[in-house]
Design an enzyme around this catalytic site. Structure first.
Site, PDB file in Angstrom:
ATOM      1  N   LYS A   1       4.538   5.427  -5.046  1.00 35.89           N
ATOM      2  CA  LYS A   1       3.813   6.049  -3.928  1.00 35.89           C
ATOM      3  C   LYS A   1       4.488   5.734  -2.597  1.00 35.89           C
ATOM      4  O   LYS A   1       4.712   6.611  -1.777  1.00 35.89           O
ATOM      5  CB  LYS A   1       2.360   5.529  -3.859  1.00 35.89           C
ATOM      6  CG  LYS A   1       1.533   5.763  -5.097  1.00 35.89           C
ATOM      7  CD  LYS A   1       0.113   5.245  -4.932  1.00 35.89           C
ATOM      8  CE  LYS A   1       0.019   3.741  -4.750  1.00 35.89           C
ATOM      9  NZ  LYS A   1       0.484   2.950  -5.913  1.00 35.89           N
TER      10      LYS A   1
ATOM     11  N   ARG B   1      -3.574  -5.881 -12.111  1.00 34.33           N
ATOM     12  CA  ARG B   1      -3.566  -4.748 -11.184  1.00 34.33           C
ATOM     13  C   ARG B   1      -3.654  -3.428 -11.937  1.00 34.33           C
ATOM     14  O   ARG B   1      -4.301  -2.491 -11.485  1.00 34.33           O
ATOM     15  CB  ARG B   1      -2.298  -4.793 -10.311  1.00 34.33           C
ATOM     16  CG  ARG B   1      -2.319  -5.990  -9.377  1.00 34.33           C
ATOM     17  CD  ARG B   1      -0.999  -6.171  -8.691  1.00 34.33           C
ATOM     18  NE  ARG B   1      -0.730  -5.117  -7.722  1.00 34.33           N
ATOM     19  CZ  ARG B   1       0.460  -4.802  -7.274  1.00 34.33           C
ATOM     20  NH1 ARG B   1       1.521  -5.430  -7.721  1.00 34.33           N
ATOM     21  NH2 ARG B   1       0.605  -3.841  -6.402  1.00 34.33           N
TER      22      ARG B   1
ATOM     23  N   ARG C   1      11.038  -4.589  -8.715  1.00 34.72           N
ATOM     24  CA  ARG C   1      10.859  -4.278  -7.287  1.00 34.72           C
ATOM     25  C   ARG C   1      11.286  -5.468  -6.423  1.00 34.72           C
ATOM     26  O   ARG C   1      10.962  -6.607  -6.715  1.00 34.72           O
ATOM     27  CB  ARG C   1       9.394  -3.939  -7.002  1.00 34.72           C
ATOM     28  CG  ARG C   1       9.106  -3.773  -5.519  1.00 34.72           C
ATOM     29  CD  ARG C   1       7.892  -2.936  -5.209  1.00 34.72           C
ATOM     30  NE  ARG C   1       6.661  -3.420  -5.812  1.00 34.72           N
ATOM     31  CZ  ARG C   1       5.520  -2.743  -5.788  1.00 34.72           C
ATOM     32  NH1 ARG C   1       5.452  -1.554  -5.234  1.00 34.72           N
ATOM     33  NH2 ARG C   1       4.446  -3.242  -6.350  1.00 34.72           N
TER      34      ARG C   1
ATOM     35  N   ARG D   1      -8.634   3.617  -2.913  1.00 31.28           N
ATOM     36  CA  ARG D   1      -8.427   3.051  -4.241  1.00 31.28           C
ATOM     37  C   ARG D   1      -9.737   2.966  -5.010  1.00 31.28           C
ATOM     38  O   ARG D   1      -9.739   2.508  -6.151  1.00 31.28           O
ATOM     39  CB  ARG D   1      -7.847   1.654  -4.104  1.00 31.28           C
ATOM     40  CG  ARG D   1      -6.328   1.580  -4.316  1.00 31.28           C
ATOM     41  CD  ARG D   1      -5.921   0.136  -4.175  1.00 31.28           C
ATOM     42  NE  ARG D   1      -4.671  -0.199  -4.779  1.00 31.28           N
ATOM     43  CZ  ARG D   1      -3.525  -0.308  -4.112  1.00 31.28           C
ATOM     44  NH1 ARG D   1      -3.473  -0.027  -2.841  1.00 31.28           N
ATOM     45  NH2 ARG D   1      -2.443  -0.699  -4.750  1.00 31.28           N
TER      46      ARG D   1
ATOM     47  N   ARG E   1       7.567  -9.624  -4.419  1.00 35.47           N
ATOM     48  CA  ARG E   1       6.204  -9.734  -3.893  1.00 35.47           C
ATOM     49  C   ARG E   1       5.386 -10.686  -4.763  1.00 35.47           C
ATOM     50  O   ARG E   1       5.496 -10.650  -5.985  1.00 35.47           O
ATOM     51  CB  ARG E   1       5.544  -8.343  -3.902  1.00 35.47           C
ATOM     52  CG  ARG E   1       5.760  -7.584  -2.614  1.00 35.47           C
ATOM     53  CD  ARG E   1       5.351  -6.145  -2.730  1.00 35.47           C
ATOM     54  NE  ARG E   1       4.008  -5.940  -3.250  1.00 35.47           N
ATOM     55  CZ  ARG E   1       3.394  -4.753  -3.271  1.00 35.47           C
ATOM     56  NH1 ARG E   1       4.010  -3.682  -2.801  1.00 35.47           N
ATOM     57  NH2 ARG E   1       2.187  -4.629  -3.775  1.00 35.47           N
TER      58      ARG E   1
HETATM   59  P1  ADP Z   1       3.992   1.878  -5.160  1.00 37.31           P
HETATM   60  O1  ADP Z   1       4.024   2.118  -3.677  1.00 37.31           O
HETATM   61  O2  ADP Z   1       3.357   2.990  -5.921  1.00 37.31           O
HETATM   62  O3  ADP Z   1       3.431   0.534  -5.519  1.00 37.31           O
HETATM   63  P2  ADP Z   1       6.922   1.671  -4.922  1.00 37.31           P
HETATM   64  O4  ADP Z   1       7.253   2.886  -4.119  1.00 37.31           O
HETATM   65  O5  ADP Z   1       6.992   0.356  -4.237  1.00 37.31           O
HETATM   66  O6  ADP Z   1       5.499   1.865  -5.682  1.00 37.31           O
HETATM   67  O7  ADP Z   1       7.882   1.681  -6.210  1.00 37.31           O
HETATM   68  C1  ADP Z   1       7.799   0.633  -7.197  1.00 37.31           C
HETATM   69  C2  ADP Z   1       9.217   0.246  -7.639  1.00 37.31           C
HETATM   70  O8  ADP Z   1       9.824   1.325  -8.370  1.00 37.31           O
HETATM   71  C3  ADP Z   1      10.161  -0.068  -6.472  1.00 37.31           C
HETATM   72  O9  ADP Z   1      11.034  -1.084  -6.910  1.00 37.31           O
HETATM   73  C4  ADP Z   1      10.906   1.254  -6.256  1.00 37.31           C
HETATM   74  O10 ADP Z   1      12.196   1.044  -5.694  1.00 37.31           O
HETATM   75  C5  ADP Z   1      10.999   1.808  -7.680  1.00 37.31           C
HETATM   76  N1  ADP Z   1      10.897   3.271  -7.755  1.00 37.31           N
HETATM   77  C6  ADP Z   1      10.147   4.097  -6.978  1.00 37.31           C
HETATM   78  N2  ADP Z   1      10.279   5.390  -7.385  1.00 37.31           N
HETATM   79  C7  ADP Z   1      11.125   5.367  -8.451  1.00 37.31           C
HETATM   80  C8  ADP Z   1      11.659   6.380  -9.333  1.00 37.31           C
HETATM   81  N3  ADP Z   1      11.321   7.670  -9.192  1.00 37.31           N
HETATM   82  N4  ADP Z   1      12.489   5.984 -10.329  1.00 37.31           N
HETATM   83  C9  ADP Z   1      12.812   4.676 -10.482  1.00 37.31           C
HETATM   84  N5  ADP Z   1      12.348   3.680  -9.698  1.00 37.31           N
HETATM   85  C10 ADP Z   1      11.514   4.018  -8.695  1.00 37.31           C
HETATM   86  P1  AMP Z   2      -0.081  -2.043  -2.505  1.00 35.74           P
HETATM   87  O1  AMP Z   2       0.943  -2.505  -1.528  1.00 35.74           O
HETATM   88  O2  AMP Z   2      -0.630  -0.680  -2.188  1.00 35.74           O
HETATM   89  O3  AMP Z   2       0.382  -2.172  -3.948  1.00 35.74           O
HETATM   90  O4  AMP Z   2      -1.326  -3.040  -2.346  1.00 35.74           O
HETATM   91  C1  AMP Z   2      -1.198  -4.421  -2.606  1.00 35.74           C
HETATM   92  C2  AMP Z   2      -2.583  -5.054  -2.721  1.00 35.74           C
HETATM   93  O5  AMP Z   2      -3.294  -4.915  -1.481  1.00 35.74           O
HETATM   94  C3  AMP Z   2      -3.509  -4.451  -3.775  1.00 35.74           C
HETATM   95  O6  AMP Z   2      -3.275  -4.956  -5.081  1.00 35.74           O
HETATM   96  C4  AMP Z   2      -4.881  -4.863  -3.224  1.00 35.74           C
HETATM   97  O7  AMP Z   2      -5.154  -6.231  -3.457  1.00 35.74           O
HETATM   98  C5  AMP Z   2      -4.684  -4.704  -1.720  1.00 35.74           C
HETATM   99  N1  AMP Z   2      -5.005  -3.310  -1.303  1.00 35.74           N
HETATM  100  C6  AMP Z   2      -4.155  -2.391  -0.784  1.00 35.74           C
HETATM  101  N2  AMP Z   2      -4.796  -1.241  -0.521  1.00 35.74           N
HETATM  102  C7  AMP Z   2      -6.098  -1.436  -0.891  1.00 35.74           C
HETATM  103  C8  AMP Z   2      -7.254  -0.626  -0.911  1.00 35.74           C
HETATM  104  N3  AMP Z   2      -7.243   0.658  -0.490  1.00 35.74           N
HETATM  105  N4  AMP Z   2      -8.415  -1.168  -1.368  1.00 35.74           N
HETATM  106  C9  AMP Z   2      -8.467  -2.432  -1.781  1.00 35.74           C
HETATM  107  N5  AMP Z   2      -7.414  -3.246  -1.833  1.00 35.74           N
HETATM  108  C10 AMP Z   2      -6.227  -2.779  -1.379  1.00 35.74           C
END
Ligand code: ADP
Ligand code: AMP
Length: 213
Positions: free
Chosen positions: A13, A171, A127, A88, A160
Site C-alpha cells: 500500500k 498483524r 522490508r 483499518r 521495523r
Molecule cells: P504496506 O504499506 O502495505 O505495509 P509496503 O509498501 O511497505 O507495504 O511494502 C511491503 C514490502 O514489500 C516492502 O519491503 C516493499 O519494498 C515491498 N514491495 C512493495 N510492493 C511490492 C511488489 N509489487 N513486489 C515486490 N515487493 C514489493
Molecule cells: P502500517 O505502517 O500501516 O503498517 O501501521 C503500523 C502499525 O500502526 C499497525 O500495525 C497499527 O498498530 C498502527 N496503525 C496504523 N494505522 C492504524 C489504523 N488506521 N488503526 C489502528 N492502528 C493503526
C-alpha cells in the site's frame, strides 16, 4: 480525488501510495507513519501508540480517528488525498464517511492491493525502512542502490520493530478479523476496486492508474 488503499500489512500500500501521490500531486497520508514519527519524537501519542504497534495490535479507534481527521482538515488536503493504512476498522471507515458527508465529499476509490498471506510473510521479512525519511525498500524486490543505505537521504536502513516474525503473524490475524470486513463495506458503496498485488511494483502501479483514469 480521495483514495483509500486497502490490503494486508506488507501488501505494498505504502509503495503504491507514494507513487500515486507523486503522480497526482496529492498528499500521501499514512497513519502508521504518523505514529512512527511520534514514537521517534517521544510524544505522548507516540508512547501510547507504541505498545499497541509492538504487539501487532491496532491503535484504538478513538485516538486514530482523531489524528486522521485532524490531518485531513489541513489545507494541503483540499483537492484530495491518498490514505494508506486508514481506515483499518469499520468504525474508522464510518467516522471518516460521517465527516466527509458533513463536508459534502466522499471517498472516490478504495483500491485493494491483493496479496495472499504466503507472500506477505516474505514481503515483510525483507522490508527495510529508512528511520529518517520513511522510504521503504525490500532486500530482494526493491533494493537500495547501496546495501543498507537509503537512496533518498543516506541514512542507515532498519528493520521495523513490528516486522519481526512473531508480530507479523499477529498483524495478519488482526487484518483478517478487523480490516478485511472493509472490502464489503466499500463494495456496498460501489467504490471498491481490487488489483493483483503479487505483480511487480510497476505492474501494480499500472493497474491502479487504469482504474483511476
Ligand atoms: P504496506 O504499506 O502495505 O505495509 P509496503 O509498501 O511497505 O507495504 O511494502 C511491503 C514490502 O514489500 C516492502 O519491503 C516493499 O519494498 C515491498 N514491495 C512493495 N510492493 C511490492 C511488489 N509489487 N513486489 C515486490 N515487493 C514489493
Ligand atoms: P502500517 O505502517 O500501516 O503498517 O501501521 C503500523 C502499525 O500502526 C499497525 O500495525 C497499527 O498498530 C498502527 N496503525 C496504523 N494505522 C492504524 C489504523 N488506521 N488503526 C489502528 N492502528 C493503526
Amino acid at each position: 480525488m480521495k483514495i483509500v488503499m486497502l490490503g494486508a500489512p506488507g501488501a505494498g500500500k505504502g509503495t503504491q501510495a507514494e507513487k500515486l501521490a507523486a503522480k497526482y500531486g496529492l498528499p500521501h497520508i499514512s497513519t502508521g507513519d504518523i505514529f512512527r514519527k511520534n514514537i521517534k519524537e517521544g510524544t505522548e501519542l507516540g508512547k501510547e501508540a507504541k505498545s499497541y504497534m509492538d504487539a501487532g495490535k491496532l491503535v484504538p479507534d478513538e485516538l486514530t480517528v482523531r489524528i486522521l481527521l485532524d490531518r485531513v482538515s489541513n489545507e494541503d488536503c483540499k483537492n484530495g488525498y491518498i490514505l494508506d493504512g486508514f481506515p483499518r476498522t469499520i468504525p474508522q471507515a464510518e467516522a471518516l464517511d460521517k465527516e466527509l458527508n458533513r463536508l459534502g465529499g466522499k471517498i472516490d476509490f478504495a483500491v485493494d492491493v491483493d496479496v495472499p498471506d504466503e507472500n506477505i510473510i516474505n514481503r515483510m521479512s525483507g522490508r527495510r525502512a529508512c528511520p529518517k525519511c520513511g522510504a521503504t525498500y525490500h532486500i530482494q524486490y526493491v533494493p537500495p542502490k547501496k546495501d543498507g543505505i537509503c537512496d533518498e537521504c543516506g541514512a542507515e536502513l532498519v528493520i521495523r520493530d513490528d516486522d519481526r516474525p512473531e508480530t507479523v503473524k499477529n498483524r495478519l490475524a488482526v487484518y483478517h478479523e478487523q480490516t478485511q470486513p472493509l472490502v464489503e463495506y466499500y463494495k456496498k458503496k460501489e467504490v471498491y476496486r481490487a488489483v493483483d498485488g503479487t505483480l511487480d511494483v510497476e505492474a501494480v502501479f499500472d493497474s491502479i492508474k487504469d482504474i483511476l483514469e
